[in-house]
Design an enzyme around this catalytic site. Structure first.
Site, mmCIF file in Angstrom:
data_model
loop_
_atom_site.group_PDB
_atom_site.id
_atom_site.type_symbol
_atom_site.label_atom_id
_atom_site.label_comp_id
_atom_site.label_asym_id
_atom_site.label_seq_id
_atom_site.Cartn_x
_atom_site.Cartn_y
_atom_site.Cartn_z
ATOM 1 N N GLU B 216 45.700 35.465 34.808
ATOM 2 C CA GLU B 216 46.514 33.965 35.083
ATOM 3 C C GLU B 216 46.439 33.961 36.492
ATOM 4 O O GLU B 216 45.998 32.685 37.398
ATOM 5 C CB GLU B 216 47.735 33.886 34.918
ATOM 6 C CG GLU B 216 48.650 34.561 33.897
ATOM 7 C CD GLU B 216 48.887 33.585 33.735
ATOM 8 O OE1 GLU B 216 49.606 32.157 33.674
ATOM 9 O OE2 GLU B 216 50.175 34.789 32.908
ATOM 10 N N SER B 236 45.403 35.126 44.134
ATOM 11 C CA SER B 236 44.615 35.617 44.467
ATOM 12 C C SER B 236 44.054 37.305 45.553
ATOM 13 O O SER B 236 45.154 37.334 45.548
ATOM 14 C CB SER B 236 44.252 34.810 45.733
ATOM 15 O OG SER B 236 43.581 34.949 46.295
#
Lengths: 339, 339, 339
Positions: B216, B236
């Protein structure tokens, strides 16, 4: 002879009530030359606003035009299955119709005007909320019938967006850009030459980049980003539509928002916010000089628009700090000047 | 008889200047067997690189092939309306043409090679920037004419991406995967069997997941994620193309990046970064042992690649801490070994 | 006469093995009236579950119906090229078939039931993983042949999603909503009247918004958001499917999650989490009263469901704090009541 702010020959979509849903202007014109205005008026008289010439008028207009690209568009309008429109904006006041609103959004995305360079006052009321589908724009009241029909006829009717603004690239792809996921750039965005918008990037209308930029974060409505500035993945700029208050956010040149970072203040040139740090206007920040000496605790809004700042959260103390390449004396003067 | 690194039979798109925009290889072959190479050479001689056989040659090739799937593809190439190509890569050096570049991206997404397993040197220059539309790939110089034409003819020409890389799923959907929003996975991604990529997930080229993973967050170019590791929403991983410097980021097995977390260092196995915390290489981290005693303050880069680490920001002190299940002695030894 | 929990007339897609891939119900019915059930039973007898009437039966059904919209749908089913189905759910137990699962997802997105208002037990097993394309739903085993065929025939077959859940808007667009990027809202989402979902917003199935909301963050499976609450860009609500444990997250009315913020606890009314701050159940939080006096250090989970809270990370000390408009005495009592 009249002068005009801008004009465009467009092909668009109407709903069953014959109201405009959207208009595509292949080549909008800012500040049209006298010869172009003369040509139009020779065919259509002293028209202004939104006109729907008939086939003969479009052909006459094509014949009167000197610009071959516009001539071609006028000819296409003459033969178009879909409704064609000539929109003439006399001066830059608030838009009065859906075709005018669309023309102004085109001016931005064609880079003819910069964000805040044209009045968009009241634009939300002029943009109908539309189902953007693989069969074009559909009025929301007509959608469910179309969906049932498509199913029974074994066609896929895909609704890609339900919004007042369409995606920009169905209207124009500005030169020298890459836009990995076009669903994330609205018509009315200003995408500078040399800008790459990665999959996580986003640009709202009346917002964008001056020139070369790597955009992996969100450029909210009204935000303009200077040449050479980058926005890391999921980085955030507060918009003026919601949450960001009245300060218009901007970034100067060569700024860097780290991944998952954010700003609620405008930044000058060469500023950096480290990955994961969100600066709001009210964030208390310890300002450090070029020797890393403490200068002063300030609210971030007092640093708005200043250059050469590096914002971090000290990972030992948890304190938000702002480092600079300037001495304490200079910094204090600048803060005074800012008050 | 020659040997080859890889080969593919493809159908692609050219622009009006007859330059390749993209190539689709339904079944690329890594390290082709001698019999396959013999069959090709019996028809085409000692060819290498990018060849465009004519209809008769494709049919002859189909007749010479033993593999029924490839035979079917060769027959389809023979009859294809669009240009067909046979690409033969002799050895794994930098790609020399657009069809070669596309073949290498296919090798990755077909899981025939892993990220960093094939030379992609100079690939950006070989991949033209293309408008990816519902009518296929379109050269950007030809786009505005096509858009005007489509409008007048009452067709919707939707530009879904403007990028050098197409979305992977228009070329191959690897087995055992779910990809909720395919716009976010580039051709050249390696998506492991058992991986689910949710709407917020993203995988760049030359990057991906070894096996089962819930993605995700963003897997940047060059990043590889081990079996059983999960990336939370908007998490990230720093890429090597921008921002991440020269360290190639990777995650070992059974790691967890929390939602909105991020890493600028490679992680070993069973590491966790809590939701909302971004670790960069320069983050100062207090290392705590299995008794939660302070061991040492280190920069995060010194912990690169180590296993069993839990990174949090202490919510009382604001300090970034790294907890582990090891004693202080072991930890100190490992840090030494790392220097 | 039987009563039913719900029913729907649908048109769907089957794979080559004649298994259902998906079903579209233009107008699902919750708690159908006796007259509707009578009409169905007059044609089809005591049927229940998933029935596939033939053309004559659909026409007879259309003739027996009083509701003109349903009559029209029944007639369309009679003539449909694609398989049509009548699904009758007797009572709200776990769904038993793909058409039943789809009917329940429709009930949510048509706002006939709220999240957690219908049993979805075991639904993942009933929803096949499907390639959602511009040519409709395609079985993954049939995809690569279709892709090759499309290429050779000069058609673009675009795979927009590979998922068990389709995007909601291809089935229904609820009134009074805007959904900028529809790829990010699954069928089974409950999108309240007056909700705008911006490009970064996301709503999973069995989740959504009660009424007016601005959604620029992620509403995970099971999460329900009260009237007037906003989620900032990339904000995160922990789901119960992964990561969030067993607490079902919800937001009360008039809450605000700042951009890049997140919550792992349910919030009451009028709560705010500042931009960039992630609160998990285990976060230690210093509770401050209306005078900003320290009341008590608590874990965030102890504050679950309480109203009028403002969560920030003190940017001077790095400490996570929770401010409220209540006095210390009241706060202490509420914490007791909570234990």
């Amino acid at each position: 002879m009249s002068t005009f702010h801008s004009l465009g020959f467009g092909i668009g979509t109407k709903n069953a009530k014959l109201e405009w849903l959207e208009v595509f202007y292949p080549q909008p014109v800012l500040a049209p030359e006298a010869s172009l205005v003369d040509a139009i008026q020779s065919v259509l008289g002293d028209a202004t606003g939104t006109i729907e010439p008939n086939r003969e008028q479009w052909l006459a207009l094509a014949g009167a035009l000197e610009n071959p690209a516009l001539e071609k568009i006028a000819k296409t309008c003459a033969e178009s299955v879909r409704p064609a429109v000539l929109t003439l904006i006399a001066k830059d006041s608030k838009p009065e119709s859906t075709p005018e609103a669309y023309l102004k959004l085109h001016l931005l995305s064609h880079r003819l005007v910069k964000p805040h360079g044209v009045s968009l006052e009241g634009i939300f009321a002029l943009l109908p909320n539309v189902a953007w589908t693989n069969e074009g724009a559909i009025d929301l009241n007509e959608l469910s019938d179309r969906q049932l029909q498509a199913r029974a006829q074994n066609r896929m009717l895909s609704v890609e967006s339900v919004d007042k603004f369409p995606k920009m690239t169905d209207y124009v792809v500005p030169t020298g850009t890459r836009i990995a996921d076009t669903a994330r750039v609205r018509l009315g965005a200003y995408v500078g030459e040399g800008t790459t918008i990665m999959h996580e990037g986003f640009i709202n209308f009346n917002a964008g980049t001056q020139g070369k930029s790597m955009v992996e974060g969100r450029i909210s409505a009204g935000v303009f980003v200077g040449e050479g500035s980058d926005l890391g993945g999921s980085s955030s700029t507060m918009g003026t539509l919601s949450g960001g208050g009245n300060i218009i956010i901007s970034l100067g040149e060569e700024c860097l928002l780290g991944a998952n970072a954010g700003t609620g203040i405008p930044l000058g040139d060469k500023c950096t916010i480290e990955s994961g740090l969100y600066i709001t206007a009210g964030t208390k920040v310890m300002l450090l000089d070029d020797q890393k000496n403490e200068v002063k605790e300030v609210k971030a809004r007092e640093l708005a628009g200043q250059s050469n700042l590096l914002f971090i959260r000290n990972s030992v103390t948890g304190r938000v700090e702002c480092r600079t390449n300037k001495s304490a004396v200079v910094l204090n003067n600048e803060l005074h000047a800012n008050n």
